[in-house]
Write an enzyme that holds these catalytic residues in place. Structure first.
Site, mmCIF file in Angstrom:
data_model
loop_
_atom_site.group_PDB
_atom_site.id
_atom_site.type_symbol
_atom_site.label_atom_id
_atom_site.label_comp_id
_atom_site.label_asym_id
_atom_site.label_seq_id
_atom_site.Cartn_x
_atom_site.Cartn_y
_atom_site.Cartn_z
ATOM 1 N N ASP A 321 20.337 17.323 -11.323
ATOM 2 C CA ASP A 321 20.238 18.141 -9.906
ATOM 3 C C ASP A 321 20.444 19.449 -10.298
ATOM 4 O OD1 ASP A 321 20.805 15.815 -7.480
ATOM 5 O OD2 ASP A 321 22.347 14.896 -9.337
ATOM 6 N N ASP A 324 15.724 20.361 -10.697
ATOM 7 C CA ASP A 324 15.497 19.634 -9.545
ATOM 8 C C ASP A 324 15.383 20.776 -8.426
ATOM 9 O OD1 ASP A 324 13.836 17.680 -10.561
ATOM 10 O OD2 ASP A 324 14.769 16.406 -9.633
ATOM 11 N N TYR A 405 25.662 12.793 -2.286
ATOM 12 C CA TYR A 405 26.550 12.729 -3.370
ATOM 13 C C TYR A 405 26.991 14.166 -3.572
ATOM 14 C CZ TYR A 405 26.725 8.639 -6.487
ATOM 15 O OH TYR A 405 26.818 7.254 -6.665
#
Length: 675
Positions: A321, A324, A405
């Site tokens: 996270d 990327d 999330y």
């Protein structure tokens, strides 16, 4: 007035950097990905900070150059982007470093590429045909949720891909926030990002225990057994609770902290700077307590989220996270009175659009004080007098949203010289379709038709210490039982403390059975009371490490997630535990594992400590539709750094707003009364 070397780039500086890059490519199309502060080389910044802390800084003092790190694509006649990275001196308007990144690496994604995926899916006859294979009830609309492709399989061509997870949203309520995750579709379209076309559509298995890992067991009415499950208050069937009374955080005299130059924070005996960048989010710099150096830099370096569903194509389902897409790029605009309470200072960030135009991200960091219970207390049983001190913390917090999330990151500094890094994982668990009445080895059914897949969240914090200076040593300390013997342990109650200095870069794991802790000490500075070197310590959280097979792509591209602690020698720009390039990687390159493999001398040296921790998340029904926050903490505490409890002078004031139910008077906890 000159900007501080650690202040983020202003909008004007960002524009100057963009113009330099555009001027170097007059006949090409340039798509910008990031422009942000390239932090000064440590040797230069140390000289500047020494002048600053010794009050000898003047307008003519030498300063590190203000550099902008520019990451961008140059698109030529072949229409294939070529990824470049340059450093631009924004004061002198010239490029001082240039690198063309090889085709084996992929740049981090931009949110505009996600928008492209959605548009391409809508325009794709192949995708529309695949969706039409299923019955979509009246009032439902298809939703495409973009995801990075994940680690390339060995048979994949090294092209830039994106994938979409597909859901259906019930629009009958007229509320755009209706929870579409409750209606998963067993389709994943794959887009070639350069050609902007859907190259295939993966059709997913929907079976359960005993079914084939490749069998397509779903039927046309694939979401008929799914049911609505909402989380926004106005759509809850029974509304929200009505018996909760207000609990307010009130600071009538204002905050105890002050902020200057939009980066310098002073609170109690703490002094540090805050910055923000698109990859790491909020970063702490030059952390001092009562005039003494503690940390040079602290950040969240990386996190990976590998999924454990063995059915293809879920072996690729693994997000990085930070690497990327960038935590800063996904940072929330924090809302007053919601994400942080009390008297709050907000910090803005700056990112760029594809044309290089600077865009301000408002309120991406909040700074506030909070009460954290009792800091210390003692009651003199002879006189009955109790002295109680509350523990107040200063919190630097940012929150990121990555599709389903949310992660809440907080640096919490306390009055006893401690620093706590806290991570909270919340949001909506990632779900796939499962046939009615079935269960699965790959996760838990959390709503009819919705299988929440087992997965892990593994974080890595990067701690660059400066314990009374930059030459530090990391000591591994353990407590061991000693066999009963007549010489050293005649009654069997003794245990020994073993200390092992780490001499060369290496890794280590948590060992709670031995109370394994790590002390970062300055061997040249001795505590007058204990005679030991001054230091700080932390206990690595004994959380589970990466479970994927060591030979798997999932494992090889996340080497950092295989150990709890790494110790490396400092090297400029070595900031990312998973390496500079995580998008579609097959192997971790230039990450912390490679840094440690150099076998550098790290004793009494400029060291970096990397702390790895996380969550193995085997979902519960209670995690649906939005999971209660799971909380993880890494506590960094002084160890013989001071000569006494540094919070002994915190006032033991009585909170005059506190009252007892049905009573108006209560004896003071801080006065001379007896029990």
């Amino acid at each position: 007035m000159a900007r501080h070397p650690l202040e983020i780039l202003s909008v004007e500086e960002t524009a100057r950097a963009r113009d330099v890059i555009l001027g170097l490519h007059p006949d090409k199309v340039v798509d910008f990905r990031e422009i942000f502060l390239k932090e000064p080389a440590k040797v230069e910044l140390k000289r500047f900070l020494h002048l600053e802390h010794s009050a000898r800084l003047s307008p003519t003092s030498p300063r590190p150059a203000r550099l902008a790190k520019c990451q961008y694509d140059v698109i030529g006649t072949d229409k294939i982007p070529e990824y470049h990275e340059s450093w631009v001196d924004v004061e002198n308007g010239r490029r001082v470093h240039h690198e063309i990144i090889g085709k084996q690496h992929h740049a981090a994604l931009t949110l505009s590429e996600f928008d492209t995926l959605v548009d391409v899916c809508k325009a794709s006859p192949e995708f529309q045909k695949a969706v039409a294979e299923f019955n979509i009830p009246e009032g439902f609309e298809v939703v495409v949720e973009p995801w990075p492709y994940g680690g390339l399989d060995l048979e994949d061509e090294n092209r830039r891909y994106f994938q979409g997870l597909i859901f259906a949203q019930d629009t009958r309520s007229g509320n755009p926030d209706s929870n579409f995750y409750a209606y998963p579709f067993p389709l994943i379209p794959i887009m070639d990002a350069h050609n902007r076309e859907i190259i295939r559509i993966d059709r997913l298995a929907t079976g359960g225990k005993g079914d084939s890992i490749t069998g397509k067991t779903h039927n046309k009415a694939v979401i008929d057994h799914c049911t609505t499950s909402e989380y926004v208050p106005e759509l809850l069937p029974n509304g929200t609770r009505k018996d909760l009374k207000a609990l307010n955080v009130v600071q009538p005299d204002g905050p105890s902290f002050k902020v200057s130059n939009e980066s310098l924070v002073e609170w109690q005996k703490w002094r540090f700077r805050v910055s923000f960048n698109p990859r790491e989010g909020a970063v702490l710099h030059d952390v001092h307590y009562d005039g003494r150096s503690v940390l040079y830099r602290m950040s969240i370096s990386e996190m990976t989220v590998p999924y454990a569903d063995a059915r293809p194509p879920f072996q690729r389902k693994q997000a990085f996270d930070f690497g990327d897409g960038g935590a800063g790029n996904c940072a929330n605009n924090l809302a007053l009175g919601c994400d942080c309470l009390g008297v709050i200072k907000y910090f803005d960030g700056v990112i760029v659009e594809a044309d290089g135009e600077a865009k301000v991200l408002p309120n991406v960091i909040c700074l506030h004080e909070q009460d954290n219970g009792i800091g210390w207390k003692h009651t003199n049983w002879r006189t009955g007098r109790a002295v109680v001190v509350r523990s107040r913390e200063l919190v630097v917090q940012f929150i990121i949203t990555l599709a389903n999330y949310e992660y809440v990151f907080a640096y919490k500094l306390d009055q006893a010289g401690g620093i706590t890094l806290e991570v909270r994982a919340t949001g909506i668990v990632s779900v796939v379709n499962i046939d009615p009445g079935k269960t699965s080895d790959y996760g838990n059914v959390v709503n009819p038709g919705a299988l929440a897949q087992n997965h892990q969240h593994i974080f890595c914090a990067r701690i660059d210490p400066a314990i009374d200076g930059h030459e530090n040593t990391v000591i591994q300390e353990e407590s061991h039982s000693v066999p009963m013997n007549p010489t050293t342990n005649p009654r069997g109650n003794f245990y020994e403390v073993r200390q092992t200095p780490i001499k060369q870069s290496t890794w280590a794991d948590a060992a709670p059975q031995h109370n394994r802790i790590f002390k970062i000490v300055n061997p040249s500075k001795t505590n007058r009371i204990s005679g030991k070197p001054v230091g700080y310590k932390f206990t690595p959280p004994a959380t589970q490490l990466l479970l994927a097979d060591p030979n798997s792509v999932q494992s090889q591209r996340a080497a950092f997630a295989q150990h709890h602690v790494w110790v490396s020698k400092y090297k400029d720009d070595e900031l990312y535990a998973g390496g500079r390039f995580t998008m579609q990687s097959r192997k971790e390159v230039d990450g912390v594992a490679d840094a440690v493999a150099r076998n550098d001398d790290v004793e009494n040296n400029d060291v970096v400590v990397w702390s790895v921790f996380g969550l193995t998340h085997n979902p519960r029904v209670e995690d649906w539709p939005v999971m209660p926050a799971d909380i993880f903490q890494v506590m960094i505490r002084p160890a013989d750094f001071f000569e006494a409890n540094p919070s002994i002078d915190v006032p033991s004031n009585k909170n005059l707003s506190s009252i007892e139910v049905q009573k108006s008077e209560k004896a003071s906890c801080c006065g001379m009364q007896k029990l």
